[in-house]
Design a protein around this motif. Structure first.
Motif, mmCIF file in Angstrom:
data_model
loop_
_atom_site.group_PDB
_atom_site.id
_atom_site.type_symbol
_atom_site.label_atom_id
_atom_site.label_comp_id
_atom_site.label_asym_id
_atom_site.label_seq_id
_atom_site.Cartn_x
_atom_site.Cartn_y
_atom_site.Cartn_z
ATOM 1 N N GLY A 39 43.297 11.487 23.521
ATOM 2 C CA GLY A 39 43.101 12.826 24.076
ATOM 3 C C GLY A 39 44.371 13.533 24.488
ATOM 4 O O GLY A 39 44.309 14.663 24.969
ATOM 5 N N ALA A 40 45.531 12.904 24.301
ATOM 6 C CA ALA A 40 46.782 13.518 24.757
ATOM 7 C C ALA A 40 47.076 14.819 24.023
ATOM 8 O O ALA A 40 47.669 15.743 24.586
ATOM 9 N N SER A 41 46.652 14.925 22.746
ATOM 10 C CA SER A 41 46.954 16.139 21.984
ATOM 11 C C SER A 41 46.118 17.322 22.428
ATOM 12 O O SER A 41 46.378 18.459 22.018
ATOM 13 N N LEU A 42 45.116 17.085 23.259
ATOM 14 C CA LEU A 42 44.287 18.184 23.759
ATOM 15 C C LEU A 42 44.904 18.865 24.971
ATOM 16 O O LEU A 42 44.458 19.920 25.392
ATOM 17 N N GLU A 43 45.937 18.228 25.540
ATOM 18 C CA GLU A 43 46.577 18.762 26.736
ATOM 19 C C GLU A 43 47.955 19.292 26.398
ATOM 20 O O GLU A 43 48.605 18.852 25.450
ATOM 21 N N GLU A 44 48.426 20.238 27.189
ATOM 22 C CA GLU A 44 49.775 20.759 27.012
ATOM 23 C C GLU A 44 50.774 19.683 27.408
ATOM 24 O O GLU A 44 50.692 19.132 28.502
ATOM 25 N N GLU A 46 53.798 17.946 29.026
ATOM 26 C CA GLU A 46 54.690 18.316 30.116
ATOM 27 C C GLU A 46 56.138 18.002 29.774
ATOM 28 O O GLU A 46 57.042 18.733 30.130
ATOM 29 N N ASP A 49 57.546 14.339 23.921
ATOM 30 C CA ASP A 49 56.708 13.190 23.602
ATOM 31 C C ASP A 49 57.548 11.958 23.313
ATOM 32 O O ASP A 49 58.541 12.008 22.625
ATOM 33 N N ASN A 243 45.764 14.381 16.310
ATOM 34 C CA ASN A 243 44.994 15.576 16.678
ATOM 35 C C ASN A 243 43.581 15.529 16.118
ATOM 36 O O ASN A 243 42.626 15.915 16.796
ATOM 37 N N ASP A 246 41.579 13.096 18.157
ATOM 38 C CA ASP A 246 41.290 13.576 19.508
ATOM 39 C C ASP A 246 40.306 14.740 19.524
ATOM 40 O O ASP A 246 39.402 14.804 20.367
ATOM 41 N N SER A 247 40.455 15.689 18.589
ATOM 42 C CA SER A 247 39.742 16.971 18.725
ATOM 43 C C SER A 247 38.551 17.147 17.794
ATOM 44 O O SER A 247 37.774 18.085 17.974
ATOM 45 N N ARG A 318 48.026 20.807 18.491
ATOM 46 C CA ARG A 318 49.207 20.657 19.350
ATOM 47 C C ARG A 318 49.989 19.440 18.866
ATOM 48 O O ARG A 318 49.591 18.309 19.127
#
Length: 695
Positions: A39-44, A46, A49, A243, A246-247, A318
């Motif tokens: 699920g990391a690719s669903l978040e912006e 910080e 990577d 991605n 995740d998505s 993302r």
């Protein structure tokens, strides 16, 4: 292992299957995804990577990351199903790559068919991702015949036409898409048309990188080079897979490529300019087939001409792009990644010491072992002067304008050097010597493989000038202060040491043929030794310069090395320097080593046979000699016995002749005359009567 979620605070992990994790794409996809949190690719993001790292080490999966399982290529030839069928059933995401190994097509179709046939038994939703090739688009007709530069997008995937050798790939794509339409809640399928992958240790472009690293005079470009090659960095392809996993995007067919539309010639030139000589040569496909460094199946992909745009990837995903602008724009970082992954770091060594101490003898063997460049001052000066002369000759030619004034500059520099040599006892001034040496050390061959400096620099001032950081360089700061150019600073400093008396004796014991027309005469050696000792005193020596920068010299006393060709010294240095940092032996060198080993084996066998025959001949001769001696001894014994018997029989014979034979002879004669009935009795009576002792 099924997906787990112990607490609400703990991330949920998923099992992800990747086929052939021991091959280029499978290995790098597994490496990347094993470090990605679900699920990391669903978040912006910080921060930058972690997956951008070029480190070849795969750390243990972190909590909440994808747990990777998969197959390897090196397994049973007759296996129809993957070895980890149980793991496949229990995986949440199944990724099958069919781009590199066509044998995987049937396996991928089997895997998705098995999942589809077990839909009733599936409790948790499964995702199947097929990584296919853009070669399934290779023969597609342009969207607009009048404007062939309009790129294809995912929306055009129903119009795609495959290359003749990729019809099975497009059939697999259609099967995968079809299987995902039955029950999307239990099985969702995706097809990713991947551009030609690059990055890490390289795969299809490896022949370019390897040839450039090995200093090939020209890099080969197949065809005219004007074909547009769709490409994507292997880590960016992994980012697309991440991605999708995740998505679960709505689009089932995606194109994965970077933003570049580079031609093959542009890519070859980029590699050649940044890793090789900068020269490119176009060759035909027929000529290219003779190249053993590239598989025949790769030619079709390198000659593809496709303009594509990965709209869905760019707009809806993302991705922490490693090379969004493409291979050509990021060539420096890609070359660094290639060198790091394959451990192709240059090995830089400097060996100094008094004249006749054995520097060149030692360096020749180290250069051969480590495949390094032997940097001798005279050779560098001669090469630089020759290059200046060659360049200056173009000053009056018609293409001088295209030369951007280099010919004129070379002529002016040559004139300045020649004038200085007249005033400096025909020697090139230090400033130009150091310039030539620095250019040589910064040349691609030295930067690729590395080098060994032979007795240079000689003084502290030369060392400071040669290794100082340039204005446009990133200087490396030493621990005790001071900076240096990290691209040419030697990692290993070696000081070969010996007394003057030892060196003089060594020269005196050399054959006359090795001394004539060299500096190694007694007079020449004394002069050179005095010069060396005068600039290397106990308090001030060039070694101090390296010591101050925390490059501590390796000191070796060669007076203790009595081995031929200084093998002991060479062995010590190999132990200090460690393993080679190169590709190892080439195919030709391996073949030479094999032939040499066979010839050595034959020589040893021949030597053993001759030795065996010699020993057998010696043993036979020894046996014959012993037999003759025994026969001779036996004959001697017989002769001695006969002579002894003969000697012992003389008294007896004399006795018989004197006392017995006369009377006996007369008796026999008388017996013959009379011829009595009983001859023996008659003879006995006769002897008794004739006995002279009887009265």
């Amino acid at each position: 292992m099924a997906s787990t979620q112990d607490d609400g605070d703990k991330p949920k992990s998923k099992r992800l299957f990747v086929n052939q994790v021991d091959q280029f794409q499978g290995k790098n996809l597994a490496k990347y995804l094993s470090r990605c949190a679900v699920g990391a690719s669903l978040e912006e993001p910080e921060e930058e990577d972690d997956a951008k790292s070029t480190d070849s080490f795969i750390p243990p999966p972190k909590e909440g990351c994808y747990e990777i399982v998969g197959t390897t290529k090196e397994r049973g030839q007759n296996a129809v199903k993957p070895e980890c069928v149980k793991e496949l059933v229990n995986c949440d995401v199944i990724v099958y790559d069919i781009t590199a190994d066509p044998d995987q097509i049937d396996e991928a179709v089997w895997a998705v068919s098995e999942l589809h046939s077990d839909l009733d038994k599936i409790e948790k939703p499964k995702m199947f991702i097929l990584i296919s090739s853009v070669m399934t688009w290779a023969k597609s007709k342009p969207l607009d015949p009048d404007d062939p530069e309009i790129p294809f997008t995912e929306d055009d995937y129903r119009r795609r036409k495959p290359h003749p050798n990729f019809k099975e790939h497009i059939s697999a794509e259609k099967t995968v898409i079809k299987m995902g339409k039955t029950n999307k809640n239990k099985l969702v399928t995706y097809v990713v048309a991947s551009g030609l992958t690059y990055g890490a240790e390289e795969e299809i472009f490896h022949y370019l990188f390897k040839s450039a690293w090995h200093n090939a005079p020209e890099l080969l470009c197949f065809g005219n080079g004007r074909n547009v090659v769709p490409t994507i960095h292997i880590k960016d392809l992994a980012g697309v897979i991440q991605n999708i996993a995740d998505s679960r995007p709505k689009v089932r067919y995606l194109i994965a490529k970077d933003d570049s539309n580079n031609t093959l010639e542009e890519l070859v030139k980029a590699v050649s300019s940044n890793l090789g000589t900068g020269k490119v040569k176009d060759i035909t496909k027929e000529e290219a087939l003779l190249n053993k460094e590239i598989e025949q199946s790769d030619f079709d992909m390198l000659l593809v001409d496709l303009r594509m745009d990965a709209v869905n990837v760019k707009e809806n995903m993302r991705i922490s792009w490693v090379s969004e602008a493409g291979m050509m724009e990021n060539i420096s970082a890609i070359i660094k990644e290639y060198k790091d992954t394959r451990n192709l770091h240059p090995l830089r060594v400097c060996i100094i010491g008094p004249p006749a101490v054995g520097k060149t003898t030692t360096i020749n063997q180290l250069c051969e072992h480590y495949k390094l460049h032997h940097i001798k001052l005279k050779d560098v000066i001669d090469e630089a002067m020759e290059n200046l002369t060659t360049t200056a000759r173009r000053a009056d030619s018609e293409d001088q304008e295209e030369d951007e004034g280099k010919a004129q500059d070379a002529q002016e520099l040559l004139d300045t050097i020649n004038e200085g040599m007249k005033e400096n006892n025909n020697r090139v001034e230090d400033q130009y010597v150091l310039r030539f040496m620095r250019d040589k050390l910064l040349s691609m061959p030295c930067q690729n493989q590395g080098f060994i400096l032979d007795g240079f620099p000689k003084t502290m001032d030369q060392a400071k000038e040669l290794f100082q950081a340039e204005d446009d360089d990133e200087p490396e700061e030493a621990a005790k202060g001071g900076s240096f150019n990290k691209l040419i600073m030697p990692e290993f400093i070696v000081s070969l040491e010996a007394t003057d008396e030892f060196l003089k004796n060594r020269i005196m014991n050399l054959p006359e043929s090795q001394v004539v027309d060299t500096h190694n005469t007694e007079e020449g050696l004394v002069r050179r030794l005095e010069a060396y000792r005068s600039i290397n005193t106990e308090d001030e020596t060039i070694l101090n310069y390296f010591d101050e920068l925390e490059f501590h010299p390796i000191r070796i006393d060669v007076t203790k090395d009595l081995s031929p060709m200084m093998k002991v010294t060479v062995g010590k240095l190999k132990a200090h320097i460690g393993k080679a940092r190169n590709y190892g032996p080439t195919l030709e060198e391996l073949e030479q080593q094999r032939r040499a080993a066979e010839e050595e084996l034959q020589r040893l066998e021949q030597q053993a046979r001759l030795e065996r025959e010699r020993q057998e001949a010696e043993e036979a001769a020894e046996r014959k000699k012993r037999q003759e001696e025994w026969t001779q001894q036996l004959n001697d014994v017989k002769r001695e016995e006969y002579e002894k018997l003969e000697a012992e029989s003389i008294p007896l014979r004399n006795y018989l002749m004197k006392h017995v034979m006369p009377t006996l002879t007369q008796g026999l004669i008388q017996c013959c005359k009379v011829r009595p009935d009983d001859a023996i009795d008659y003879l006995a009576e006769y002897l008794f009567q004739q006995n002279p002792q009887v009265d």
